[in-house]
Write a protein that holds these residues in place. Structure first.
Motif, short mmCIF file in Angstrom:
data_model
loop_
_atom_site.label_atom_id
_atom_site.label_comp_id
_atom_site.label_asym_id
_atom_site.label_seq_id
_atom_site.Cartn_x
_atom_site.Cartn_y
_atom_site.Cartn_z
N SER A 98 0.89 -1.19 -0.04
CA SER A 98 0.01 -0.02 0.01
C SER A 98 1.04 1.23 -0.11
O SER A 98 0.44 2.18 -0.56
CB SER A 98 -0.96 0.01 1.07
N GLY A 99 1.94 1.25 0.44
CA GLY A 99 3.02 2.31 0.77
C GLY A 99 3.57 2.55 -0.65
O GLY A 99 3.35 3.74 -1.08
N ALA A 100 3.87 1.59 -1.40
CA ALA A 100 4.45 1.88 -2.97
C ALA A 100 3.20 2.29 -3.76
O ALA A 100 3.52 2.95 -4.58
CB ALA A 100 4.79 0.47 -3.41
N ALA A 101 2.16 1.85 -3.35
CA ALA A 101 0.84 2.36 -4.33
C ALA A 101 0.69 3.84 -4.21
O ALA A 101 0.44 4.46 -5.05
CB ALA A 101 -0.26 1.56 -3.85
N TYR A 102 0.64 4.00 -2.87
CA TYR A 102 0.45 5.60 -2.38
C TYR A 102 1.50 6.51 -3.11
O TYR A 102 1.21 7.64 -3.42
CB TYR A 102 0.17 5.80 -0.94
N ALA A 103 2.83 5.89 -2.98
CA ALA A 103 3.80 6.79 -3.59
C ALA A 103 3.85 6.73 -5.19
O ALA A 103 4.10 7.75 -5.60
CB ALA A 103 5.04 5.85 -3.19
N LEU A 104 3.32 5.75 -5.62
CA LEU A 104 3.09 5.91 -7.36
C LEU A 104 1.89 6.77 -7.49
O LEU A 104 2.20 7.60 -8.41
CB LEU A 104 2.80 4.51 -7.76
N TYR A 105 0.85 6.63 -6.86
CA TYR A 105 -0.11 7.52 -7.04
C TYR A 105 0.34 9.23 -6.76
O TYR A 105 0.24 10.12 -7.60
CB TYR A 105 -1.40 7.75 -6.23
#
Length: 494
Positions: free
Chosen positions: A156-163
Protein backbone atom coordinates in the motif's frame (compact mmCIF):
# COMPACT_ATOMS: atom_id res chain seq x y z
CA UNK A 1 -22.41 -47.11 7.84
CA UNK A 2 -23.37 -43.54 7.22
CA UNK A 3 -21.21 -41.04 5.48
CA UNK A 4 -19.21 -38.99 8.02
CA UNK A 5 -18.69 -35.43 6.88
CA UNK A 6 -15.64 -33.54 8.14
CA UNK A 7 -16.35 -31.03 10.85
CA UNK A 8 -15.97 -27.44 9.76
CA UNK A 9 -14.71 -25.22 12.55
CA UNK A 10 -15.34 -21.53 12.13
CA UNK A 11 -12.56 -19.15 13.16
CA UNK A 12 -12.68 -15.39 13.53
CA UNK A 13 -8.95 -15.13 12.82
CA UNK A 14 -9.35 -14.64 9.07
CA UNK A 15 -12.00 -11.87 9.08
CA UNK A 16 -10.26 -10.11 11.97
CA UNK A 17 -6.95 -10.14 10.13
CA UNK A 18 -8.69 -8.98 6.96
CA UNK A 19 -10.20 -5.99 8.78
CA UNK A 20 -6.77 -5.07 10.17
CA UNK A 21 -5.18 -5.35 6.72
CA UNK A 22 -8.01 -3.28 5.20
CA UNK A 23 -7.60 -0.52 7.78
CA UNK A 24 -3.78 -0.53 7.52
CA UNK A 25 -3.99 -0.17 3.74
CA UNK A 26 -6.93 2.26 3.64
CA UNK A 27 -6.16 4.68 6.49
CA UNK A 28 -3.83 6.95 4.43
CA UNK A 29 -6.35 7.22 1.58
CA UNK A 30 -8.96 9.81 2.67
CA UNK A 31 -6.51 12.74 2.99
CA UNK A 32 -4.59 11.07 5.81
CA UNK A 33 -7.83 10.38 7.74
CA UNK A 34 -7.62 13.68 9.58
CA UNK A 35 -11.38 14.35 9.65
CA UNK A 36 -13.64 13.02 12.38
CA UNK A 37 -15.79 10.94 10.04
CA UNK A 38 -12.81 8.94 8.76
CA UNK A 39 -11.45 8.46 12.27
CA UNK A 40 -14.85 7.27 13.52
CA UNK A 41 -15.07 4.75 10.66
CA UNK A 42 -11.61 3.31 11.38
CA UNK A 43 -12.40 3.13 15.11
CA UNK A 44 -15.61 1.23 14.26
CA UNK A 45 -13.73 -1.25 12.06
CA UNK A 46 -10.92 -1.73 14.56
CA UNK A 47 -13.35 -2.00 17.48
CA UNK A 48 -15.29 -4.79 15.77
CA UNK A 49 -12.03 -6.57 14.98
CA UNK A 50 -10.84 -6.28 18.61
CA UNK A 51 -14.08 -7.86 19.85
CA UNK A 52 -13.44 -10.94 17.73
CA UNK A 53 -9.63 -10.83 17.88
CA UNK A 54 -7.98 -14.28 17.99
CA UNK A 55 -6.45 -15.20 21.33
CA UNK A 56 -5.31 -18.76 20.61
CA UNK A 57 -1.72 -17.76 19.81
CA UNK A 58 -1.30 -15.39 22.74
CA UNK A 59 1.27 -16.35 25.36
CA UNK A 60 2.38 -14.91 28.66
CA UNK A 61 4.63 -12.15 27.21
CA UNK A 62 1.74 -11.03 24.99
CA UNK A 63 -0.57 -10.87 27.99
CA UNK A 64 1.94 -8.68 29.80
CA UNK A 65 2.06 -6.39 26.77
CA UNK A 66 -1.73 -6.14 26.69
CA UNK A 67 -1.74 -5.46 30.43
CA UNK A 68 0.68 -2.56 29.90
CA UNK A 69 -1.58 -1.18 27.19
CA UNK A 70 -4.47 -1.55 29.63
CA UNK A 71 -2.63 0.64 32.16
CA UNK A 72 -2.26 3.40 29.57
CA UNK A 73 -5.94 3.07 28.64
CA UNK A 74 -6.91 3.39 32.32
CA UNK A 75 -4.73 6.49 32.67
CA UNK A 76 -6.32 8.02 29.57
CA UNK A 77 -9.76 7.27 31.00
CA UNK A 78 -8.86 9.03 34.26
CA UNK A 79 -7.57 12.12 32.44
CA UNK A 80 -10.67 12.10 30.24
CA UNK A 81 -12.89 11.99 33.32
CA UNK A 82 -11.03 14.89 34.92
CA UNK A 83 -11.34 17.03 31.79
CA UNK A 84 -15.00 16.23 31.05
CA UNK A 85 -16.50 16.01 34.54
CA UNK A 86 -18.18 18.91 36.32
CA UNK A 87 -16.81 17.43 39.56
CA UNK A 88 -13.26 16.16 38.86
CA UNK A 89 -11.50 14.12 41.52
CA UNK A 90 -8.18 15.96 41.56
CA UNK A 91 -7.90 18.38 38.65
CA UNK A 92 -8.28 22.10 39.37
CA UNK A 93 -10.66 24.16 37.27
CA UNK A 94 -9.18 26.36 34.59
CA UNK A 95 -9.20 30.00 35.75
CA UNK A 96 -10.50 31.11 32.35
CA UNK A 97 -14.02 30.04 33.32
CA UNK A 98 -14.15 32.30 36.39
CA UNK A 99 -12.76 35.19 34.36
CA UNK A 100 -15.43 34.65 31.71
CA UNK A 101 -18.15 34.45 34.38
CA UNK A 102 -16.99 37.72 35.96
CA UNK A 103 -16.85 39.52 32.61
CA UNK A 104 -20.27 38.33 31.46
CA UNK A 105 -21.90 38.65 34.87
CA UNK A 106 -23.55 35.24 34.60
CA UNK A 107 -22.62 31.97 36.32
CA UNK A 108 -20.70 29.55 34.10
CA UNK A 109 -20.00 25.98 35.14
CA UNK A 110 -16.21 25.61 35.35
CA UNK A 111 -14.16 22.83 33.80
CA UNK A 112 -10.65 21.43 33.96
CA UNK A 113 -10.46 21.93 30.19
CA UNK A 114 -10.36 25.31 28.50
CA UNK A 115 -12.89 24.04 25.91
CA UNK A 116 -15.76 22.03 27.32
CA UNK A 117 -16.28 18.51 25.94
CA UNK A 118 -13.49 18.93 23.39
CA UNK A 119 -11.61 16.04 25.01
CA UNK A 120 -14.42 13.69 24.00
CA UNK A 121 -14.14 14.63 20.31
CA UNK A 122 -10.33 14.53 20.39
CA UNK A 123 -10.33 10.97 21.70
CA UNK A 124 -10.79 9.42 18.24
CA UNK A 125 -7.20 9.41 17.00
CA UNK A 126 -5.63 8.05 20.24
CA UNK A 127 -8.39 5.42 20.43
CA UNK A 128 -7.71 4.30 16.85
CA UNK A 129 -4.00 4.01 17.61
CA UNK A 130 -4.60 1.95 20.74
CA UNK A 131 -7.03 -0.36 18.92
CA UNK A 132 -4.52 -0.81 16.09
CA UNK A 133 -1.78 -1.60 18.61
CA UNK A 134 -3.93 -4.16 20.42
CA UNK A 135 -4.90 -5.80 17.13
CA UNK A 136 -1.27 -5.80 16.04
CA UNK A 137 -0.34 -7.73 19.19
CA UNK A 138 -3.19 -10.26 18.92
CA UNK A 139 -3.25 -10.79 15.16
CA UNK A 140 0.53 -10.54 14.92
CA UNK A 141 1.02 -13.34 17.44
CA UNK A 142 0.79 -15.64 14.43
CA UNK A 143 3.96 -15.23 12.36
CA UNK A 144 2.24 -15.65 8.99
CA UNK A 145 -0.38 -13.01 9.75
CA UNK A 146 2.37 -10.70 11.02
CA UNK A 147 4.30 -11.16 7.77
CA UNK A 148 1.16 -10.48 5.73
CA UNK A 149 0.67 -7.23 7.64
CA UNK A 150 4.23 -6.17 6.76
CA UNK A 151 3.53 -6.92 3.09
CA UNK A 152 0.19 -5.07 3.18
CA UNK A 153 1.83 -1.93 4.56
CA UNK A 154 4.70 -2.19 2.07
CA UNK A 155 2.48 -2.71 -0.98
CA UNK A 156 0.00 0.00 0.00
CA UNK A 157 2.90 2.38 0.68
CA UNK A 158 4.30 1.75 -2.81
CA UNK A 159 0.83 2.27 -4.32
CA UNK A 160 0.39 5.62 -2.54
CA UNK A 161 3.90 6.63 -3.58
CA UNK A 162 3.13 5.79 -7.21
CA UNK A 163 -0.07 7.81 -7.02
CA UNK A 164 1.76 10.73 -5.41
CA UNK A 165 4.42 10.89 -8.12
CA UNK A 166 1.91 10.39 -10.94
CA UNK A 167 -0.53 13.00 -9.62
CA UNK A 168 2.31 15.49 -9.14
CA UNK A 169 3.41 15.05 -12.75
CA UNK A 170 -0.12 15.09 -14.21
CA UNK A 171 -2.06 17.51 -11.98
CA UNK A 172 0.02 18.98 -9.11
CA UNK A 173 -2.81 21.25 -7.93
CA UNK A 174 -5.07 18.37 -6.83
CA UNK A 175 -5.11 15.87 -3.95
CA UNK A 176 -7.52 13.14 -4.93
CA UNK A 177 -10.70 15.09 -5.80
CA UNK A 178 -9.88 18.28 -3.88
CA UNK A 179 -7.84 21.34 -4.76
CA UNK A 180 -4.37 21.39 -3.26
CA UNK A 181 -3.95 24.61 -1.29
CA UNK A 182 -0.46 24.11 0.13
CA UNK A 183 2.85 22.48 -0.85
CA UNK A 184 2.08 22.87 -4.54
CA UNK A 185 5.71 22.17 -5.40
CA UNK A 186 5.93 18.99 -3.35
CA UNK A 187 4.62 15.45 -3.55
CA UNK A 188 2.20 14.74 -0.71
CA UNK A 189 0.40 11.66 -2.00
CA UNK A 190 -2.96 11.46 -0.28
CA UNK A 191 -1.69 13.43 2.73
CA UNK A 192 -2.16 17.17 3.25
CA UNK A 193 1.25 17.77 4.81
CA UNK A 194 4.48 16.96 2.98
CA UNK A 195 6.37 16.13 6.19
CA UNK A 196 3.90 13.38 7.09
CA UNK A 197 4.04 12.13 3.49
CA UNK A 198 7.86 11.99 3.65
CA UNK A 199 7.78 9.95 6.85
CA UNK A 200 5.18 7.59 5.37
CA UNK A 201 7.05 7.03 2.10
CA UNK A 202 10.34 6.72 3.98
CA UNK A 203 8.85 4.10 6.30
CA UNK A 204 7.50 2.16 3.31
CA UNK A 205 10.92 2.35 1.62
CA UNK A 206 12.55 1.03 4.78
CA UNK A 207 10.20 -1.96 4.85
CA UNK A 208 10.88 -2.70 1.16
CA UNK A 209 14.61 -2.55 1.81
CA UNK A 210 14.30 -5.11 4.60
CA UNK A 211 12.11 -7.40 2.49
CA UNK A 212 14.68 -7.27 -0.31
CA UNK A 213 17.56 -7.95 2.08
CA UNK A 214 15.72 -10.92 3.58
CA UNK A 215 14.96 -12.33 0.14
CA UNK A 216 18.53 -11.91 -1.09
CA UNK A 217 20.05 -13.27 2.12
CA UNK A 218 17.82 -16.34 1.96
CA UNK A 219 19.03 -17.09 -1.55
CA UNK A 220 22.70 -16.92 -0.59
CA UNK A 221 24.51 -20.02 0.74
CA UNK A 222 23.85 -20.85 4.39
CA UNK A 223 27.03 -19.37 5.76
CA UNK A 224 28.44 -15.98 6.53
CA UNK A 225 28.54 -13.80 3.45
CA UNK A 226 31.83 -13.98 1.60
CA UNK A 227 32.06 -10.47 0.26
CA UNK A 228 34.52 -11.49 -2.44
CA UNK A 229 31.93 -13.85 -3.94
CA UNK A 230 28.93 -11.61 -3.28
CA UNK A 231 28.71 -10.32 -6.86
CA UNK A 232 28.75 -13.89 -8.21
CA UNK A 233 26.06 -14.97 -5.74
CA UNK A 234 23.88 -12.00 -6.65
CA UNK A 235 24.14 -12.76 -10.35
CA UNK A 236 22.69 -16.20 -9.70
CA UNK A 237 19.42 -14.65 -8.51
CA UNK A 238 16.85 -14.49 -11.35
CA UNK A 239 16.25 -10.78 -12.11
CA UNK A 240 12.48 -11.21 -12.52
CA UNK A 241 12.22 -12.36 -8.91
CA UNK A 242 13.86 -9.28 -7.40
CA UNK A 243 13.10 -6.45 -9.84
CA UNK A 244 9.48 -5.86 -8.66
CA UNK A 245 10.68 -5.29 -5.08
CA UNK A 246 13.46 -3.01 -6.28
CA UNK A 247 10.94 -1.06 -8.34
CA UNK A 248 8.70 -0.56 -5.29
CA UNK A 249 11.70 0.58 -3.25
CA UNK A 250 12.70 3.05 -5.95
CA UNK A 251 9.23 4.57 -6.29
CA UNK A 252 8.98 5.01 -2.49
CA UNK A 253 12.39 6.69 -2.40
CA UNK A 254 11.47 8.93 -5.33
CA UNK A 255 8.23 10.03 -3.67
CA UNK A 256 10.04 10.60 -0.38
CA UNK A 257 12.64 12.90 -1.97
CA UNK A 258 10.00 14.74 -4.00
CA UNK A 259 8.23 15.80 -0.80
CA UNK A 260 11.12 18.18 -0.06
CA UNK A 261 10.84 17.49 3.69
CA UNK A 262 14.15 17.93 5.50
CA UNK A 263 13.37 15.99 8.68
CA UNK A 264 11.32 13.34 6.88
CA UNK A 265 14.02 12.57 4.31
CA UNK A 266 16.95 12.84 6.71
CA UNK A 267 15.46 10.64 9.43
CA UNK A 268 14.21 8.09 6.90
CA UNK A 269 17.68 7.72 5.40
CA UNK A 270 19.19 7.44 8.88
CA UNK A 271 16.68 4.73 9.85
CA UNK A 272 17.42 2.81 6.65
CA UNK A 273 21.18 2.94 7.29
CA UNK A 274 20.82 1.66 10.86
CA UNK A 275 18.29 -1.04 9.86
CA UNK A 276 20.57 -2.22 7.03
CA UNK A 277 23.50 -2.50 9.44
CA UNK A 278 21.48 -4.33 12.10
CA UNK A 279 20.11 -6.83 9.60
CA UNK A 280 23.58 -7.75 8.30
CA UNK A 281 25.47 -7.34 11.57
CA UNK A 282 26.27 -11.08 11.84
CA UNK A 283 27.67 -11.16 8.30
CA UNK A 284 29.90 -8.11 8.73
CA UNK A 285 33.57 -8.31 9.76
CA UNK A 286 33.73 -8.52 13.58
CA UNK A 287 35.61 -5.31 14.38
CA UNK A 288 35.29 -2.78 11.61
CA UNK A 289 32.28 -4.14 9.74
CA UNK A 290 29.66 -2.07 11.51
CA UNK A 291 31.60 1.17 10.99
CA UNK A 292 32.21 0.32 7.36
CA UNK A 293 28.51 -0.37 6.87
CA UNK A 294 27.47 2.86 8.57
CA UNK A 295 30.03 4.88 6.64
CA UNK A 296 28.99 3.29 3.34
CA UNK A 297 25.34 3.96 4.17
CA UNK A 298 26.04 7.62 4.87
CA UNK A 299 27.92 7.90 1.57
CA UNK A 300 25.03 6.32 -0.33
CA UNK A 301 22.54 8.59 1.46
CA UNK A 302 24.53 11.69 0.54
CA UNK A 303 24.72 10.47 -3.03
CA UNK A 304 20.96 9.99 -3.15
CA UNK A 305 20.48 13.48 -1.73
CA UNK A 306 22.56 14.91 -4.54
CA UNK A 307 20.83 12.88 -7.26
CA UNK A 308 17.20 12.90 -6.09
CA UNK A 309 17.01 15.37 -3.22
CA UNK A 310 18.00 18.68 -4.77
CA UNK A 311 15.07 20.53 -3.15
CA UNK A 312 15.84 18.95 0.22
CA UNK A 313 19.49 20.02 0.03
CA UNK A 314 18.52 23.57 -0.94
CA UNK A 315 16.16 23.78 2.05
CA UNK A 316 18.96 22.62 4.34
CA UNK A 317 21.21 25.33 2.87
CA UNK A 318 18.65 28.13 3.12
CA UNK A 319 16.76 27.28 6.32
CA UNK A 320 19.11 25.06 8.31
CA UNK A 321 17.94 22.10 10.35
CA UNK A 322 15.01 23.70 12.19
CA UNK A 323 12.89 26.79 11.54
CA UNK A 324 13.29 29.59 14.07
CA UNK A 325 9.52 29.95 14.37
CA UNK A 326 9.20 26.31 15.35
CA UNK A 327 11.72 26.73 18.17
CA UNK A 328 9.78 29.73 19.47
CA UNK A 329 6.57 27.69 19.32
CA UNK A 330 8.20 25.01 21.45
CA UNK A 331 9.16 27.64 24.04
CA UNK A 332 5.59 28.91 24.09
CA UNK A 333 4.30 25.36 24.55
CA UNK A 334 6.60 24.91 27.53
CA UNK A 335 4.94 27.91 29.16
CA UNK A 336 1.53 26.30 28.61
CA UNK A 337 2.80 23.15 30.32
CA UNK A 338 4.15 25.18 33.23
CA UNK A 339 0.74 26.78 33.84
CA UNK A 340 -1.24 23.49 33.54
CA UNK A 341 1.18 20.75 34.62
CA UNK A 342 -1.19 18.10 36.05
CA UNK A 343 -4.00 17.41 33.58
CA UNK A 344 -3.18 19.94 30.91
CA UNK A 345 -5.51 22.33 29.12
CA UNK A 346 -7.67 19.54 27.68
CA UNK A 347 -7.28 17.02 24.91
CA UNK A 348 -7.53 18.67 21.49
CA UNK A 349 -7.39 22.23 22.86
CA UNK A 350 -3.91 23.28 21.74
CA UNK A 351 -5.12 25.66 19.02
CA UNK A 352 -7.16 27.55 21.63
CA UNK A 353 -4.53 27.41 24.38
CA UNK A 354 -1.65 28.61 22.22
CA UNK A 355 -2.63 32.21 21.24
CA UNK A 356 -2.15 33.81 24.71
CA UNK A 357 1.30 32.20 24.93
CA UNK A 358 2.33 32.89 21.33
CA UNK A 359 5.84 34.33 21.21
CA UNK A 360 6.22 37.78 19.61
CA UNK A 361 9.19 36.36 17.70
CA UNK A 362 6.83 34.15 15.68
CA UNK A 363 5.48 35.54 12.43
CA UNK A 364 1.92 36.82 12.70
CA UNK A 365 1.03 34.93 9.53
CA UNK A 366 -1.11 31.83 9.93
CA UNK A 367 -2.64 29.92 12.83
CA UNK A 368 -0.66 27.47 14.95
CA UNK A 369 -3.02 24.54 15.41
CA UNK A 370 -0.19 22.14 16.34
CA UNK A 371 2.97 22.50 18.41
CA UNK A 372 5.07 20.72 15.75
CA UNK A 373 6.28 18.50 18.56
CA UNK A 374 3.93 15.70 19.58
CA UNK A 375 5.52 15.09 23.02
CA UNK A 376 5.24 18.78 23.96
CA UNK A 377 1.70 19.07 22.63
CA UNK A 378 0.71 15.90 24.47
CA UNK A 379 2.11 17.23 27.75
CA UNK A 380 0.29 20.55 27.26
CA UNK A 381 -3.05 18.85 26.63
CA UNK A 382 -3.05 15.94 29.12
CA UNK A 383 -0.45 16.99 31.68
CA UNK A 384 3.03 15.91 32.63
CA UNK A 385 2.13 12.67 34.51
CA UNK A 386 0.18 11.25 31.55
CA UNK A 387 2.88 12.34 29.10
CA UNK A 388 5.54 10.62 31.22
CA UNK A 389 3.46 7.43 31.32
CA UNK A 390 3.16 7.46 27.51
CA UNK A 391 6.91 8.08 27.25
CA UNK A 392 7.52 5.10 29.55
CA UNK A 393 5.30 2.98 27.30
CA UNK A 394 7.33 4.01 24.26
CA UNK A 395 10.58 3.20 26.05
CA UNK A 396 9.33 -0.28 27.03
CA UNK A 397 8.10 -0.90 23.49
CA UNK A 398 11.47 0.04 21.98
CA UNK A 399 13.29 -2.17 24.49
CA UNK A 400 11.05 -5.15 23.66
CA UNK A 401 11.55 -4.56 19.94
CA UNK A 402 15.32 -4.31 20.46
CA UNK A 403 15.18 -7.65 22.28
CA UNK A 404 13.39 -9.15 19.31
CA UNK A 405 15.93 -7.73 16.86
CA UNK A 406 18.89 -9.20 18.74
CA UNK A 407 17.39 -12.54 19.80
CA UNK A 408 15.12 -13.68 16.96
CA UNK A 409 16.55 -15.69 14.07
CA UNK A 410 13.49 -16.35 11.97
CA UNK A 411 11.26 -13.42 10.97
CA UNK A 412 13.68 -10.92 12.45
CA UNK A 413 12.57 -8.31 9.91
CA UNK A 414 9.19 -7.98 11.69
CA UNK A 415 10.56 -6.57 14.98
CA UNK A 416 13.33 -4.81 13.04
CA UNK A 417 10.85 -3.06 10.73
CA UNK A 418 8.72 -2.14 13.75
CA UNK A 419 11.70 -0.83 15.72
CA UNK A 420 13.06 1.18 12.79
CA UNK A 421 9.73 2.77 11.86
CA UNK A 422 8.89 3.40 15.53
CA UNK A 423 12.19 5.23 16.03
CA UNK A 424 11.71 7.14 12.79
CA UNK A 425 8.16 8.22 13.63
CA UNK A 426 9.04 9.10 17.23
CA UNK A 427 12.02 11.25 16.25
CA UNK A 428 10.07 12.90 13.45
CA UNK A 429 7.16 13.61 15.79
CA UNK A 430 9.53 15.47 18.10
CA UNK A 431 9.97 17.95 15.23
CA UNK A 432 6.49 17.71 13.69
CA UNK A 433 3.13 15.99 14.20
CA UNK A 434 3.47 12.75 12.20
CA UNK A 435 1.98 10.50 14.88
CA UNK A 436 -1.00 12.85 15.19
CA UNK A 437 -2.09 12.02 11.63
CA UNK A 438 -4.20 8.82 11.77
CA UNK A 439 -3.41 7.98 8.15
CA UNK A 440 0.18 7.43 9.22
CA UNK A 441 -0.20 6.32 12.82
CA UNK A 442 -2.88 3.62 12.41
CA UNK A 443 -0.93 1.36 10.00
CA UNK A 444 2.31 1.71 11.89
CA UNK A 445 0.83 1.22 15.35
CA UNK A 446 -0.51 -2.06 13.97
CA UNK A 447 3.03 -2.83 12.78
CA UNK A 448 4.42 -1.93 16.20
CA UNK A 449 2.01 -4.40 17.78
CA UNK A 450 2.99 -7.16 15.37
CA UNK A 451 6.66 -6.42 16.01
CA UNK A 452 6.09 -6.68 19.75
CA UNK A 453 4.38 -10.04 19.35
CA UNK A 454 7.13 -11.38 17.10
CA UNK A 455 9.83 -10.22 19.51
CA UNK A 456 9.14 -13.44 21.39
CA UNK A 457 9.44 -17.02 20.15
CA UNK A 458 6.25 -18.47 18.73
CA UNK A 459 5.63 -21.57 20.92
CA UNK A 460 7.67 -23.74 23.19
CA UNK A 461 7.62 -26.64 20.74
CA UNK A 462 8.38 -24.39 17.83
CA UNK A 463 11.14 -22.68 19.78
CA UNK A 464 12.70 -26.06 20.44
CA UNK A 465 12.54 -26.88 16.75
CA UNK A 466 14.24 -23.61 15.94
CA UNK A 467 17.00 -24.35 18.43
CA UNK A 468 17.58 -27.76 16.88
CA UNK A 469 17.46 -26.35 13.38
CA UNK A 470 20.16 -23.82 14.17
CA UNK A 471 22.41 -26.25 16.06
CA UNK A 472 25.83 -27.03 14.52
CA UNK A 473 26.04 -30.15 12.43
CA UNK A 474 26.80 -33.33 14.25
CA UNK A 475 25.31 -32.23 17.59
CA UNK A 476 21.94 -33.84 17.09
CA UNK A 477 19.43 -35.09 14.60
CA UNK A 478 16.47 -33.00 13.57
CA UNK A 479 13.19 -34.78 13.89
CA UNK A 480 10.78 -31.84 14.01
CA UNK A 481 9.17 -30.78 10.77
CA UNK A 482 9.82 -27.16 9.83
CA UNK A 483 8.71 -25.64 6.56
CA UNK A 484 11.50 -23.09 6.38
CA UNK A 485 14.10 -23.51 3.59
CA UNK A 486 16.92 -23.43 6.08
CA UNK A 487 15.58 -26.39 8.01
CA UNK A 488 14.92 -28.31 4.81
CA UNK A 489 18.56 -27.94 3.84
CA UNK A 490 19.63 -29.08 7.29
CA UNK A 491 17.43 -32.14 6.92
CA UNK A 492 19.29 -33.03 3.76
CA UNK A 493 22.71 -32.44 5.31
CA UNK A 494 21.92 -34.51 8.41
Amino acid sequence: MGLRLPKIRWSWSLPTAFILFFVAAGAPFPFGSTNNLSIAFWCLCLGIAVIFAPTRDLRRPHLWLLAGIGVIIAAYAFVLHEQLSDHPFLAPFQPIWKQASDLLGVPIAPSASIVKNEAFFALGAPLANILALVLGVTVGADRMRARRLVWVIAISGAAYALYGVASFLIEPTMILWRDKTAYLGSVTGTFINRNTAAAYFGSAALIWMLLILEDVRRRLPERHIEWRRLSLDLRAIPPQEILPQLGCLLICLMAMFMTGSRAGVGLSLLAMIVAFTLFLRKDLPPRTGIWISLGSGVAVALGLLQLLGGRVSSRFDSQGLVDEGRVEAWKSTLRIIADSPWVGTGMGTFQWAFPPYRSPNISTRGVWDAAHSTPLELASEVGIPMALLVALGWAIMLLVLARGVFTRRRDVIIPLAAAATATLSLLHSCLDFTLQVPGYSIPFFALFGAGLSQSFSSREGRATADALATAPRGEGRITTADPTPRTAELHKSV
